[in-house]
Design a protein around this motif. Sequence first.
Motif, PDB file in Angstrom:
ATOM      1  N   LEU A  20       0.830  -1.203   0.000  1.00 45.87           N
ATOM      2  CA  LEU A  20       0.000   0.000   0.000  1.00 45.87           C
ATOM      3  C   LEU A  20       0.866   1.256   0.000  1.00 45.87           C
ATOM      4  O   LEU A  20       0.543   2.243  -0.661  1.00 45.87           O
ATOM      5  CB  LEU A  20      -0.903   0.023   1.238  1.00 45.87           C
ATOM      6  CG  LEU A  20      -2.179  -0.804   1.163  1.00 45.87           C
ATOM      7  CD1 LEU A  20      -2.887  -0.789   2.504  1.00 45.87           C
ATOM      8  CD2 LEU A  20      -3.099  -0.274   0.063  1.00 45.87           C
ATOM      9  N   ARG A  21       1.959   1.202   0.724  1.00 44.73           N
ATOM     10  CA  ARG A  21       2.876   2.350   0.758  1.00 44.73           C
ATOM     11  C   ARG A  21       3.443   2.631  -0.618  1.00 44.73           C
ATOM     12  O   ARG A  21       3.878   3.721  -0.913  1.00 44.73           O
ATOM     13  CB  ARG A  21       4.008   2.081   1.756  1.00 44.73           C
ATOM     14  CG  ARG A  21       3.691   2.661   3.135  1.00 44.73           C
ATOM     15  CD  ARG A  21       4.766   2.334   4.138  1.00 44.73           C
ATOM     16  NE  ARG A  21       4.215   1.453   5.161  1.00 44.73           N
ATOM     17  CZ  ARG A  21       4.891   0.506   5.779  1.00 44.73           C
ATOM     18  NH1 ARG A  21       6.174   0.291   5.489  1.00 44.73           N
ATOM     19  NH2 ARG A  21       4.310  -0.220   6.703  1.00 44.73           N
ATOM     20  N   ASP A  22       3.431   1.612  -1.465  1.00 42.68           N
ATOM     21  CA  ASP A  22       3.901   1.744  -2.839  1.00 42.68           C
ATOM     22  C   ASP A  22       2.762   2.121  -3.778  1.00 42.68           C
ATOM     23  O   ASP A  22       2.908   2.017  -4.997  1.00 42.68           O
ATOM     24  CB  ASP A  22       4.460   0.383  -3.302  1.00 42.68           C
ATOM     25  CG  ASP A  22       5.957   0.406  -3.378  1.00 42.68           C
ATOM     26  OD1 ASP A  22       6.534   1.469  -3.068  1.00 42.68           O
ATOM     27  OD2 ASP A  22       6.542  -0.633  -3.738  1.00 42.68           O
ATOM     28  N   ASN A  23       1.637   2.512  -3.184  1.00 49.45           N
ATOM     29  CA  ASN A  23       0.475   2.924  -3.975  1.00 49.45           C
ATOM     30  C   ASN A  23      -0.156   1.820  -4.804  1.00 49.45           C
ATOM     31  O   ASN A  23      -0.724   2.088  -5.858  1.00 49.45           O
ATOM     32  CB  ASN A  23       0.853   4.064  -4.925  1.00 49.45           C
ATOM     33  CG  ASN A  23       0.544   5.389  -4.280  1.00 49.45           C
ATOM     34  OD1 ASN A  23      -0.384   5.485  -3.468  1.00 49.45           O
ATOM     35  ND2 ASN A  23       1.322   6.405  -4.623  1.00 49.45           N
ATOM     36  N   LYS A  24      -0.005   0.583  -4.338  1.00 50.20           N
ATOM     37  CA  LYS A  24      -0.593  -0.526  -5.081  1.00 50.20           C
ATOM     38  C   LYS A  24      -2.000  -0.806  -4.581  1.00 50.20           C
ATOM     39  O   LYS A  24      -2.341  -0.526  -3.429  1.00 50.20           O
ATOM     40  CB  LYS A  24       0.256  -1.790  -4.906  1.00 50.20           C
ATOM     41  CG  LYS A  24       1.700  -1.634  -5.328  1.00 50.20           C
ATOM     42  CD  LYS A  24       1.830  -1.381  -6.806  1.00 50.20           C
ATOM     43  CE  LYS A  24       3.306  -1.313  -7.219  1.00 50.20           C
ATOM     44  NZ  LYS A  24       3.473  -0.652  -8.516  1.00 50.20           N
ATOM     45  N   LYS A  25      -2.795  -1.369  -5.474  1.00 49.11           N
ATOM     46  CA  LYS A  25      -4.119  -1.846  -5.069  1.00 49.11           C
ATOM     47  C   LYS A  25      -4.021  -3.342  -4.802  1.00 49.11           C
ATOM     48  O   LYS A  25      -3.424  -4.078  -5.600  1.00 49.11           O
ATOM     49  CB  LYS A  25      -5.125  -1.617  -6.197  1.00 49.11           C
ATOM     50  CG  LYS A  25      -5.499  -0.173  -6.366  1.00 49.11           C
ATOM     51  CD  LYS A  25      -6.631  -0.073  -7.349  1.00 49.11           C
ATOM     52  CE  LYS A  25      -7.076   1.377  -7.463  1.00 49.11           C
ATOM     53  NZ  LYS A  25      -8.127   1.526  -8.460  1.00 49.11           N
ATOM     54  N   ILE A  26      -4.640  -3.755  -3.715  1.00 51.03           N
ATOM     55  CA  ILE A  26      -4.448  -5.144  -3.283  1.00 51.03           C
ATOM     56  C   ILE A  26      -5.764  -5.849  -3.017  1.00 51.03           C
ATOM     57  O   ILE A  26      -6.623  -5.359  -2.292  1.00 51.03           O
ATOM     58  CB  ILE A  26      -3.602  -5.170  -1.995  1.00 51.03           C
ATOM     59  CG1 ILE A  26      -2.256  -4.492  -2.275  1.00 51.03           C
ATOM     60  CG2 ILE A  26      -3.345  -6.601  -1.522  1.00 51.03           C
ATOM     61  CD1 ILE A  26      -1.824  -3.659  -1.136  1.00 51.03           C
ATOM     62  N   GLY A  27      -5.892  -7.023  -3.590  1.00 48.27           N
ATOM     63  CA  GLY A  27      -7.023  -7.892  -3.278  1.00 48.27           C
ATOM     64  C   GLY A  27      -6.518  -9.034  -2.410  1.00 48.27           C
ATOM     65  O   GLY A  27      -5.434  -9.570  -2.647  1.00 48.27           O
ATOM     66  N   ILE A  28      -7.278  -9.371  -1.387  1.00 46.78           N
ATOM     67  CA  ILE A  28      -6.873 -10.476  -0.510  1.00 46.78           C
ATOM     68  C   ILE A  28      -8.007 -11.498  -0.467  1.00 46.78           C
ATOM     69  O   ILE A  28      -9.163 -11.148  -0.244  1.00 46.78           O
ATOM     70  CB  ILE A  28      -6.588  -9.972   0.919  1.00 46.78           C
ATOM     71  CG1 ILE A  28      -5.407  -8.977   0.894  1.00 46.78           C
ATOM     72  CG2 ILE A  28      -6.283 -11.147   1.871  1.00 46.78           C
ATOM     73  CD1 ILE A  28      -5.160  -8.281   2.230  1.00 46.78           C
ATOM     74  N   ILE A  29      -7.663 -12.747  -0.708  1.00 44.07           N
ATOM     75  CA  ILE A  29      -8.659 -13.807  -0.584  1.00 44.07           C
ATOM     76  C   ILE A  29      -8.170 -14.780   0.479  1.00 44.07           C
ATOM     77  O   ILE A  29      -7.065 -15.309   0.379  1.00 44.07           O
ATOM     78  CB  ILE A  29      -8.850 -14.568  -1.923  1.00 44.07           C
ATOM     79  CG1 ILE A  29      -9.116 -13.580  -3.071  1.00 44.07           C
ATOM     80  CG2 ILE A  29     -10.000 -15.570  -1.804  1.00 44.07           C
ATOM     81  CD1 ILE A  29      -9.197 -14.246  -4.444  1.00 44.07           C
ATOM     82  N   ALA A  30      -8.962 -14.957   1.517  1.00 45.65           N
ATOM     83  CA  ALA A  30      -8.607 -15.918   2.559  1.00 45.65           C
ATOM     84  C   ALA A  30      -9.478 -17.148   2.391  1.00 45.65           C
ATOM     85  O   ALA A  30     -10.694 -17.080   2.521  1.00 45.65           O
ATOM     86  CB  ALA A  30      -8.817 -15.295   3.937  1.00 45.65           C
ATOM     87  N   VAL A  31      -8.843 -18.248   2.052  1.00 49.27           N
ATOM     88  CA  VAL A  31      -9.597 -19.478   1.811  1.00 49.27           C
ATOM     89  C   VAL A  31      -9.444 -20.395   3.007  1.00 49.27           C
ATOM     90  O   VAL A  31      -8.340 -20.732   3.398  1.00 49.27           O
ATOM     91  CB  VAL A  31      -9.079 -20.238   0.577  1.00 49.27           C
ATOM     92  CG1 VAL A  31      -9.965 -21.443   0.287  1.00 49.27           C
ATOM     93  CG2 VAL A  31      -9.009 -19.329  -0.628  1.00 49.27           C
ATOM     94  N   ASP A  32     -10.540 -20.750   3.591  1.00 49.37           N
ATOM     95  CA  ASP A  32     -10.473 -21.687   4.702  1.00 49.37           C
ATOM     96  C   ASP A  32     -11.575 -22.707   4.541  1.00 49.37           C
ATOM     97  O   ASP A  32     -12.752 -22.376   4.585  1.00 49.37           O
ATOM     98  CB  ASP A  32     -10.640 -20.923   6.025  1.00 49.37           C
ATOM     99  CG  ASP A  32     -10.236 -21.799   7.195  1.00 49.37           C
ATOM    100  OD1 ASP A  32     -10.504 -23.016   7.150  1.00 49.37           O
ATOM    101  OD2 ASP A  32      -9.662 -21.263   8.142  1.00 49.37           O
ATOM    102  N   PRO A  33     -11.192 -23.946   4.336  1.00 49.84           N
ATOM    103  CA  PRO A  33     -12.202 -24.966   4.073  1.00 49.84           C
ATOM    104  C   PRO A  33     -13.095 -25.235   5.288  1.00 49.84           C
ATOM    105  O   PRO A  33     -14.202 -25.724   5.139  1.00 49.84           O
ATOM    106  CB  PRO A  33     -11.405 -26.218   3.733  1.00 49.84           C
ATOM    107  CG  PRO A  33      -9.971 -25.849   3.805  1.00 49.84           C
ATOM    108  CD  PRO A  33      -9.852 -24.482   4.372  1.00 49.84           C
ATOM    109  N   THR A  34     -12.601 -24.907   6.470  1.00 48.41           N
ATOM    110  CA  THR A  34     -13.486 -24.983   7.625  1.00 48.41           C
ATOM    111  C   THR A  34     -14.195 -23.642   7.684  1.00 48.41           C
ATOM    112  O   THR A  34     -13.922 -22.764   6.903  1.00 48.41           O
ATOM    113  CB  THR A  34     -12.674 -25.199   8.906  1.00 48.41           C
ATOM    114  OG1 THR A  34     -11.773 -24.104   9.033  1.00 48.41           O
ATOM    115  CG2 THR A  34     -11.898 -26.492   8.834  1.00 48.41           C
TER     116      THR A  34
END
Length: 319
Positions: A67-81
């Motif tokens: 983010l400090r580098d001005n990037k856009k970030i998507g985060i996907i947290a996959v948890d089968p439980t």
Amino acid sequence: MTGAVNRLRRGDKRTIGQVMSEVENGDSRKTLEKLYAFSGRAFQIGITGPPGAGKSTLVNVLAEKLLRDNKKIGIIAVDPTSPFSGGALLGDRVRMTALGQNPNVFIRSMASRGSLGGLARKTKDIALVLDAAGMDYIIIETIGVGQVELDIAQVCDTTIVVLVPESGDSIQALKAGLLEIADIIAVNKGDRDGSDQLVIELKFAFELRPQKLQWQCPVIKTVATEDMGVTDLLSAVIQHKDYLHKTGEFEKRRKARITVQINDLIHDRIKDHLEKNIINGGELSKIIDAIYQRKTNPYQIADRIAMKIIRPGYRGGSA
Ligand SMILES: Nc1nc2c(ncn2[C@@H]2O[C@H](COP(=O)(O)OP(=O)(O)O)[C@@H](O)[C@H]2O)c(=O)[nH]1
Ligand SMILES: [Mg+2]
């Protein structure tokens, strides 16, 4: 719909959320087709490893740095439980929420509904949505224990495997095939006893194996909770990204992924067709009776049914 695509491409969070829900509910084929043309730009980082290794903590710190580098970030947290039970996951939610408030971050956590195979596919589709929405990086966190989680990790351009100096982790990782998929290894909880030893063991393990690639998997010690080593980890990701581009490996990997995806989609279609028209059709029970009485055999019948799909109008006889 076109309005929604435009809003999504501008990064409108509400629209992104709506389209993702569509995807999760399995009713998004047309949308995905429209979005596909606008995807392919985001760099995908997989982060996998045993539960509690500190993956989410690392993701948070990595995201803050990007983010400090001005990037856009998507985060996907996959948890089968279920993602909303258990202490560590509750912790995830708190930490991820602060990050989620940033206009340049979009976070989605996914629980498995239905089959695990479905989970892998949906994760890819969710990543496609984030990609089309203009994310520079997509980070996918999965638990590295089973085949499905490994499959998900393999949709990524760079895969980070996170291990901790506890209870024979390096051996477990070897067994689970984690080292095979690692582009970078983070030995997290570097503040704990045994972390230096684990780093040495892992480096040794990598030196022993025959090098197919010019890339030597770095082993980096981190303390995610204290932001130690995470800058090095991010540099390793950027180096790996450069390596992929310089060697043509990037294009090769992505084309291999497209091949797998087409295959999967064809399999899905055929499986659907089989389930709807043949397996559950009334016609089959007669055939099964005939096989049971040894009037015919499953090999011949399967061939015949397959030929009907491959060559409609086919009536039997030898192929
Ligand atoms: N001592 C120590 N604890 C850590 C470190 N990184 C994460 N933790 C803690 O380990 C627990 C699990 O972390 P989490 O990121 O949720 O792990 P995940 O299940 O792999 O996503 C949390 O209580 C973290 O605060 C570390 O480098 N050192
Ligand atoms: Mg986590």
